[in-house]
Design a protein around this motif. Structure first.
Motif, PDB file in Angstrom:
ATOM      1  N   LYS A 329       8.981  -0.360   3.928  1.00 23.77           N
ATOM      2  CA  LYS A 329       8.974   0.003   2.618  1.00 23.77           C
ATOM      3  C   LYS A 329       9.869  -0.926   1.413  1.00 23.77           C
ATOM      4  N   THR A 330      10.899  -1.472   2.082  1.00 29.46           N
ATOM      5  CA  THR A 330      11.999  -2.254   1.508  1.00 29.46           C
ATOM      6  C   THR A 330      11.488  -3.753   1.122  1.00 29.46           C
ATOM      7  N   HIS A 331      11.229  -4.171   2.551  1.00 26.05           N
ATOM      8  CA  HIS A 331      10.860  -5.458   2.387  1.00 26.05           C
ATOM      9  C   HIS A 331       9.596  -5.902   2.338  1.00 26.05           C
ATOM     10  N   GLN A 332       8.450  -5.415   3.252  1.00 28.76           N
ATOM     11  CA  GLN A 332       7.361  -5.704   3.374  1.00 28.76           C
ATOM     12  C   GLN A 332       6.668  -5.220   2.088  1.00 28.76           C
ATOM     13  N   ARG A 333       6.802  -3.918   1.557  1.00 26.19           N
ATOM     14  CA  ARG A 333       6.144  -3.611   0.485  1.00 26.19           C
ATOM     15  C   ARG A 333       6.909  -3.945  -0.762  1.00 26.19           C
ATOM     16  N   GLY A 334       8.160  -3.946  -0.773  1.00 32.52           N
ATOM     17  CA  GLY A 334       9.035  -4.152  -2.023  1.00 32.52           C
ATOM     18  C   GLY A 334       9.754  -2.885  -2.400  1.00 32.52           C
ATOM     19  N   PRO A 335      11.083  -2.969  -2.767  1.00 33.63           N
ATOM     20  CA  PRO A 335      11.866  -2.100  -2.939  1.00 33.63           C
ATOM     21  C   PRO A 335      11.218  -1.201  -4.305  1.00 33.63           C
ATOM     22  N   ARG A 336      11.249   0.085  -4.027  1.00 30.35           N
ATOM     23  CA  ARG A 336      10.804   1.117  -5.403  1.00 30.35           C
ATOM     24  C   ARG A 336       9.318   0.820  -5.825  1.00 30.35           C
ATOM     25  N   ALA A 337       8.585  -0.036  -4.974  1.00 28.39           N
ATOM     26  CA  ALA A 337       7.321  -0.503  -5.425  1.00 28.39           C
ATOM     27  C   ALA A 337       6.239   0.719  -5.273  1.00 28.39           C
ATOM     28  N   VAL A 338       5.246   0.849  -6.040  1.00 31.96           N
ATOM     29  CA  VAL A 338       4.316   1.733  -5.922  1.00 31.96           C
ATOM     30  C   VAL A 338       3.133   0.972  -5.584  1.00 31.96           C
ATOM     31  N   LEU A 339       2.286   1.736  -4.279  1.00 30.54           N
ATOM     32  CA  LEU A 339       1.002   1.332  -4.010  1.00 30.54           C
ATOM     33  C   LEU A 339       0.075   0.793  -5.046  1.00 30.54           C
ATOM     34  N   ARG A 340      -1.008  -0.147  -4.803  1.00 30.57           N
ATOM     35  CA  ARG A 340      -1.618  -0.486  -5.928  1.00 30.57           C
ATOM     36  C   ARG A 340      -2.849   0.185  -5.964  1.00 30.57           C
TER      37      ARG A 340
END
Length: 416
Positions: A329-340
Motif C-alpha cells: 500500500k505504501t511503497h508499491q501503490r504509493g502512500p494515500r494513493a487511490v487506485l486508478r
C-alpha cells in the motif's frame, strides 16, 4: 488502418511473443499466462493489436508503475524490444482508450487465476523466522484500498463509515490475504467489497489451508466456528484471544501453559462438541507500569513440540503480514494513493495485478537473500522495487519454444 493508434512493426512475430517484463515473466511464464487466459475463455478469436497475454502483463506492470499513465506503463513494457531483438523499429504506444478497451476484454479472472496458479510459499528450511515445530509460519490479516469515487464502484464495493457517522470520501475494496512470515510472500487472498467483513472473507481463505502450516491471527479472527473450520483443514493454529474469554481448564502443563476446552455460543451450541486447545498467557515487559496481557490459543498441544516461550516468540511474527500490506500500500501503490480503475471489473483486475506484482518482487528478494546467505526480512523492499522497475525496460525477449523448460535460468537467458 492500425487499431487504437498502435503501429505494428514489419515482422512475423506477434506482440504477445515479444513483450516481456523481466522478473515478472520469470515468475509468471508466458505459457502459464496463456493457460489461465484460455481457461477463463479470454483467448482472442482474431489477431488483435493488444492481445490478452500482453494485457495480463500490463495489469502487473500497472502495479509496478502505479503512479504512471497507461501510456507510460505500456512504453516501459516495450522499451526493451528494439535493443534486445536487434530491431531498428521503434514502438508507438497505443492510445489510452485502446488500452482501456483491451483491459476490459481481459477482465479480472485471468489475473486472479494467474496469482492463484503461481503464488506459493517461498521459504526453505534455512529461511529465518519461517518455521515452528517443523511447520511453516503463515499469518492472515485484511486491509482496505481506496477506489475512485464513481457510482458503480460505490454501489459494488461500498463506502465505509467514518467516526462521526458519515461515509468515507472514497469507496473501498477489502483484501484478506495469507502471507508467509519469513518471506512476506502473499500466497492466497480474497478480494471483495468493504461491506463484506474480514471474517466472512477469511472463511474462504481458511478453507484452502493445508497441513504443515501454523496460521497466526489476531483477536479479531477468533470465533468457535472459525476455529473449528480452520482446524478441520489439518493446519495448526496460533491465535490471540481476548483475556475475557474463559476456556474450561483441563490440565496444567510443565511449561506453565494449560490444556482447556472451548465451546460454541449462541443458537445450536449444544450440538457442537467442545474442542481441546492449549492456552499460553504472558505479559510483555516493555517498561510500562501495566504491561499488556496476552492470551494465546493453539492446536499444538504437546509442549515438547513447542514450549510456551516458543509459541509466544512465534506469535510476534504475526506482525509480518501487516508489514507486508504496508509494502503493497505504501511503497508499491504509493502512500494515500487511490487506485486508478473506474469500474468494479477493472478494480478487481488492478488489485490482483498488485498482488501478482508484490509476489514477483518478494520472489526476487528471496532469490537474492538465498544467494547471499541473508534473511529476506532484512532486505529492503523499496530497493527491490527499484530493481524490478529497472528490469522492466531492459529484459524483453522473444518467448521461443526452446525456453519452455521449468528452470528459472532458462527463462532468463536473454539473447540466446
Amino acid at each position: 488502418m492500425p487499431r487504437s493508434g498502435w503501429v505494428k512493426p514489419e515482422s512475423d512475430h506477434r506482440l504477445s511473443d515479444l513483450v516481456s517484463v523481466g522478473l515478472l515473466t520469470r515468475v509468471f511464464p508466458a505459457e502459464v499466462v496463456d493457460e489461465v487466459i484460455a481457461a477463463a475463455g479470454r483467448t482472442e478469436q482474431r489477431s488483435r493489436a493488444l492481445p490478452a497475454r500482453v494485457m495480463a502483463y500490463f495489469s502487473i506492470g500497472m502495479a509496478l508503475y502505479a503512479q504512471e499513465s497507461y501510456e507510460d506503463v505500456f512504453a516501459a513494457l516495450t522499451d526493451g524490444l528494439s535493443w534486445t531483438s536487434g530491431w531498428s523499429q521503434s514502438w508507438t504506444p497505443p492510445s489510452k482508450s485502446g488500452i482501456f478497451q483491451a483491459r476490459s476484454r481481459l477482465g479480472h479472472e485471468p489475473v486472479r487465476d494467474l496469482f492463484t496458479r503461481v503464488a506459493r510459499p517461498l521459504a526453505d528450511r534455512e529461511t529465518p523466522g519461517s518455521w515452528l515445530a517443523g511447520r511453516r509460519l503463515v499469518a492472515i490479516d485484511g486491509t482496505c484500498l481506496d477506489l475512485p469515487d464513481t457510482p458503480v464502484n460505490a454501489e459494488y464495493f461500498g463506502r465505509p463509515g467514518s467516526g462521526r457517522g458519515e461515509k468515507s470520501a472514497y469507496p473501498q475494496a477489502r483484501v484478506v490475504a495469507v502471507a508467509e512470515c519469513g518471506t512476506h510472500a502473499m500466497f492466497d487472498a480474497e478480494v471483495g467489497p468493504c461491506t463484506t467483513s474480514e471474517v466472512a472473507m477469511a472463511r474462504e481463505v481458511i478453507d484452502r489451508l493445508q497441513p504443515g502450516v501454523v496460521l497466526l491471527a489476531d483477536r479479531y479472527f477468533y470465533g468457535f466456528d472459525l476455529w473449528a473450520r480452520a482446524a478441520a483443514t489439518g493446519a495448526d493454529l496460533l491465535r490471540r484471544v481476548k483475556t475475557n474469554l474463559r476456556p474450561t481448564h483441563v490440565q496444567t502443563l510443565a511449561d506453565g501453559s494449560w490444556l482447556a476446552e472451548i465451546t460454541a455460543s449462541g443458537p445450536g451450541r449444544s450440538a457442537k462438541q467442545p474442542l481441546t486447545v492449549r492456552v499460553i498467557e504472558y505479559a510483555l515487559d516493555d517498561g510500562r507500569e501495566n504491561p499488556e496481557q496476552y492470551r494465546l490459543l493453539t492446536t499444538i498441544l504437546d509442549p515438547e513440540q513447542a514450549t510456551a516461550t516458543d509459541l509466544a516468540f512465534a506469535y510476534a511474527q504475526r506482525w509480518e503480514v501487516e508489514n507486508t500490506f504496508d509494502e503493497l500500500k505504501t511503497h508499491q501503490r504509493g502512500p494515500r494513493a487511490v487506485l486508478r480503475s473506474q469500474s468494479p471489473e477493472l478494480v478487481l483486475q488492478e488489485i490482483w495485478g498488485h498482488l501478482c506484482c508484490h509476489y514477483a518482487i518478494r520472489t526476487l528478494m528471496v532469490d537474492a537473500a538465498r544467494a547471499g546467505g541473508h534473511d529476506p526480512d532484512r532486505m529492503s523492499f523499496v530497493a527491490a522495487l527499484r530493481v524490478t522497475r529497472r528490469s522492466l525496460s531492459h529484459s524483453a525477449f522473444p518467448a521461443l519454444p526452446t525456453w519452455r523448460g521449468s528452470g528459472v535460468t532458462d527463462r532468463n537467458r536473454v539473447g540466446d
